[in-house]
Design an enzyme around this catalytic site. Sequence first.
Site, PDB file in Angstrom:
ATOM      1  N   CYS A 197       0.837  -1.199   0.000  1.00 23.98           N
ATOM      2  CA  CYS A 197       0.000   0.000   0.000  1.00 23.98           C
ATOM      3  C   CYS A 197       0.871   1.248   0.000  1.00 23.98           C
ATOM      4  CB  CYS A 197      -0.947   0.002   1.195  1.00 23.98           C
ATOM      5  SG  CYS A 197      -0.072   0.010   2.775  1.00 23.98           S
ATOM      6  N   ASP A 217      -5.784  16.663 -33.424  1.00 21.33           N
ATOM      7  CA  ASP A 217      -5.137  16.685 -34.731  1.00 21.33           C
ATOM      8  C   ASP A 217      -6.158  16.201 -35.768  1.00 21.33           C
ATOM      9  OD1 ASP A 217      -3.011  16.735 -36.666  1.00 21.33           O
ATOM     10  OD2 ASP A 217      -2.966  14.551 -36.500  1.00 21.33           O
ATOM     11  N   ASP A 269      -1.494  11.412 -33.384  1.00 25.54           N
ATOM     12  CA  ASP A 269      -0.924  10.103 -33.704  1.00 25.54           C
ATOM     13  C   ASP A 269       0.404  10.174 -34.447  1.00 25.54           C
ATOM     14  OD1 ASP A 269      -1.845  10.985 -36.200  1.00 25.54           O
ATOM     15  OD2 ASP A 269      -2.212   8.938 -36.872  1.00 25.54           O
TER      16      ASP A 269
END
Length: 824
Positions: free
Chosen positions: A18, A426, A627
Amino acid sequence: MAQKPDEKHIIKIGGMQCSFCVQSITKAYKRMDGVSDVSVNLSHEEALVEYNPNETSVAKLNDTMVSLGYTVRDPNKVRTFEEEQEELRHAKNELFKAAGVTSIAFVFMLLMWTGNSQAWFKWVMLYLTLGMIFVVGRPILKMAVGSLRRRILNQHVLMEFGAFGGLIGGLIGFFVQPWPTADFMGAAIFITAYHILSGYVSLHVRTKSSRAIMNLMDLQPPEARVVRNGKEKQIPIEEVKIKDHVRVKPGENIPVDGKIIKGNSSVDQSLVTGESIPVVKEVGDEVIGGSINQFGTLLIQVTKIGEESFLQQVAKSIQEARALKPGILAAVDRVLKYFVPAVLWAAAIAFFIWTVGAWAVVGEPNFSRAIFATLAVLVLGYPCALGMATPLAMIRGGGLAAEKGILMRSGEAFQVFKDVSIVALDKTGTITEGKPSVVKIIPTNGTTQSTLMTIAAAAEKSSEHPLALAIVKYAELQNYDFDEVVLEDFQAISGSGIRVLANQAEIVIGSPRFLKEEMISLLAVNDQIAEMERKGWTVIGVAENKKLLGLISIADTIKADAKYAISEMKAIGLEPILITGDSQRAANFIASQVGISKIVAEVLPQEKAEKIRQLQKGKTRVAMVGDGINDAPALMQADVGIAFNSGTDIAIESADVVLINNNLMGVVDAYHIGKSSFSKTKQNVFLAFTFNGVGVPLAMTGLVHPVFAMIAMAASVTAVLLNSYAGKLIPSRTKEASIQSSEELLSAELKTHQIGYSIPTIHCQGCIYGLKESLEELPGVVSVDGDADSKTLVLDFVEKEVNFKKVKKLIKNAGHKIEQEMLQ
């Protein structure tokens, strides 16, 4: 001697549980000479340590980790899923041992509580307690001792204080009577058992978060059918080499990434890329290992193996992603720094109150109440819930994202996404498909569409130009017989077009400017050319013997889900902005088609990053979706960078989120997952602090029995765990609305007709399903439905776009026979 620059060392860690583990490891390294910075990540179980090689070494860094009770794995080796499962099985076995000891202890405690105690019972409880602390819980004790040696107070130390407090309190019963020996020793056993349970739960959650990718890797067959020297042989997948030829039969999983060199088929890629509709694959097409070959036999040339293959790359991305620490984790970490000392001080104060305080008030110390209060404080202050609160929700979100083909690669994907108000997109490859396609054909002077495209494809078939490939691809899909056309004297004019003799006729193909230079009149089609160019389309003219045969428009087509995805972004409060290096005219047309009103066009790669910085002014959070290599600076600059898996490696490495299925709707899903996961994290932190904040002061009163303190602690962890997995991270309306919207768009934009076929060879609904999957992949076919009882198949189609020869051919190739055709 010259000072060496700082170096970085990645340590793969075993045994983390944890956030307290993160704190302990961070403190240990920051106290080392020569360590300048350290970042520890629980989700990926690794630490990135920046150190001065003149003052310390990798061996010392690794030894420090081992001294804290953790294990060190090979940093250059991505842990296999089999190793993860083995670790999980080991943790489960340890949990069973702890459960066995706890069950036996509980039985003896019940007997002692009900007055059925025997003198030797306390000795059994003592042996059980010693066995739990020093045998079953030995790894915890080792971690606690290692932490204390480095003056680090963490959950392991606090747990051992509670366990030894229970042991010592129980030993008093061997000398003082009456005394609740069973209660004290039982508390020591229970707190150790619950610590082991919390470790198992944490490990189980982290392992489960990678189950989607484990299942993905299982898609790759262990063997491949390789054809070498004309002989076919089944060999292990590890022995397959680049450029090997692999044969894949119908119904088999494709074992490798490669290119089809013989055959054609319909390939189901849904389990790999998320595409629900099978894709028709032909010679020259790429295939992904793990997808399913549905019908035809394929011969594939291997292009990628091992770590370069698609599935291995996905697994590697998940295993090796460096998640940054979100702000809320840093805030909780600041609290954790003081939490354990505060609990220990509270326990000491409780003991002081019921000894010295009681003596001052009533004249004698209450040692029984003092020990009860001290032990109850240690138990209720045990920070298991707090330590598990922050990672559980994010780990669950990352697991769900992986199942949906989304890689949440950094903390920003969870921490910052909720504050994003602008999504910069884009154009090429993001909103559009990223490759040219024929979008409109205008025959002139009495020429038919088939004649126009046959001549154009025949002339362009030898060209490697992307526009030529688009024309040839379209003609192939329509089954035009352009291979029969005889070509002579092929001449390519760079940047303009081509000139060739076809069946003794002079064919000229190129831009309108080129055709005018060739003295071919375009007066009759000037308006159509202007309209198509206004949309940003590339116009190609085809002429025969100085007479115009027609126009072909080519464009980068808009992705099927782009319009709906952008409307969903707006619906959840995200403002879409188009940022592209393309012309203003092309950007305006694409933006108008998908519903984007704000446009930034004709920008260079470095200018894209600057545009993102401008949008970020005033603390505005911006996400960037792209991309290409030219998008990488902007992806890095954005608060959340989102890349498509089909994009370049540089773009992917620059992104916080990677969309494996290449669907723009993944942006909306990722937003919901990030926002919901962060909300879950805040809720978990509140729940954990509430239990600890109320429980510790209450325990100081001495009114809380240690056993009840254990029950309360268990309830706190259970509440955090249940809250982490309660509810949905993605609103169900998104998927339903998507389906509905797609249908509405389809019916609004396409005028469809129906045709029915009577096929006596249909035997069951499976036959219809197989035909449906392959036929719906054909251009112009909107949907396919059928009935096995009446042996009929009904196609919804778009007139002038469907090729019925290909429809009948696919039905025949599937082993069926058409008896009757019924136009409806």
